[in-house]
Design an enzyme around this catalytic site. Structure first.
Site, PDB file in Angstrom:
ATOM      1  CE  LYS A 177     -82.801 -62.155  22.176  1.00 62.32           C
ATOM      2  NZ  LYS A 177     -83.114 -60.886  21.540  1.00 62.32           N
ATOM      3  NE  ARG A 224     -85.575 -59.148  28.434  1.00 60.10           N
ATOM      4  CZ  ARG A 224     -85.657 -60.428  28.108  1.00 60.10           C
ATOM      5  NH1 ARG A 224     -84.838 -60.936  27.180  1.00 60.10           N
ATOM      6  NH2 ARG A 224     -86.536 -61.220  28.695  1.00 60.10           N
TER       7      ARG A 224
END
Length: 274
Positions: free
Chosen positions: A209, A243
């Site tokens: 991210k 995830r």
């Protein structure tokens, strides 16, 4: 030990893999790979999370439903998740074999949680600060981001269960980067034990991210080490699922963390014992 949710995107413009699993055959192969590596959940998406080409519901269905049907037949033991914010897409995905709805846009379509409950499938309760799907945050502010995440996700989780979703598959997700900046992301990790303490299973999507990239000054392709560090920290605090893009590496990190904690035993011990 925490579960791993593998990311498989049927999109030509994914921020990380740039469309590596856009082709249906390659997507099938990738699903086979991640299951073999130990993923117990496979999350299939058909729309890039960030800004990009418009994808209507019919096109999204065409991208995700055939893959879900194929993987459901090939790997019936695996939990299949569909990453969508649209109720109409979720209906067709469930009919094809999906048993978890990953609503990354926090109930933007109010009917989505009702679809999940009506079919008795799992539901991921996200937190986005109210931003519109596929938009980036701009000068966001929270008086207390952790308290805000807990309040919104647990309210969604209780509603999901009341509607018929199984509690063990009703996850709360702090949803890093969605409606948040890097400082918010770090605080959520720093105080993740407060989120875990709610009693709901916590899912975290940390993989490569922007908050990792900004913390380390790394571009997208250089964020794996930072992701693994964040994952290990969160796993040690009791997060239930992650995830991820890198399945094998994440499972090793989770297993090593669990072994240090005494939760699981080493897999092969001979050194100094024979």
């Amino acid at each position: 030990m925490a579960q791993v949710m593998a990311i498989v995107n049927r999109t030509p413009d994914s921020f990380y893999d740039k469309g590596a699993t856009w082709g249906i055959q390659r997507a099938i192969e990738r699903c086979d790979e991640v299951v073999a590596q130990g993923a117990s959940i496979v999350d299939i998406g058909g729309v890039k999370a960030g800004p990009g080409e418009a994808v209507d519901a019919d096109a999204e269905v065409d991208r995700v439903v055939p893959l879900i049907a194929e993987i459901s037949a090939r790997h019936p033991e695996v939990i299949l998740s569909v990453d969508t914010w649209r109720a109409s897409v979720a209906e067709k995905a469930i009919a094809a074999g999906a048993t978890l709805i990953n609503d990354t846009w926090a109930g933007w379509d109010p009917e989505l949680i009702e679809v999940a409950g009506a079919h008795g499938v799992g539901y991921v309760c996200s937190h986005t600060g109210g931003v519109k799907p596929r938009t980036r945050p701009h000068r966001v502010h929270f008086d207390d981001v952790v308290a805000d995440v807990i309040a919104e996700t647990t309210t969604l989780a209780q509603r999901a269960v009341d509607l018929g979703c199984p509690p063990e598959l009703t996850f709360i997700d702090p949803t890093h980067d969605f409606g948040k900046n890097t400082f918010h992301g770090l605080e959520l990790l720093r105080r993740i034990d407060e989120v875990v303490a709610t009693g709901w299973p916590v899912l975290m999507a940390l993989s490569n991210k922007d908050f990792v990239g900004e913390t380390l000054g790394r571009e997208v392709g250089e964020r794996v080490a930072g992701t693994i560090a964040a994952t290990s920290w969160a796993a040690s605090k009791g997060v239930a699922a992650f995830r991820v893009h890198e399945v094998k590496e994440t499972i090793d990190a989770i297993r090593m963390t669990a072994a240090i904690q005494g939760i699981t035993a080493p897999l092969a011990t001979t050194r100094g014992l024979a």
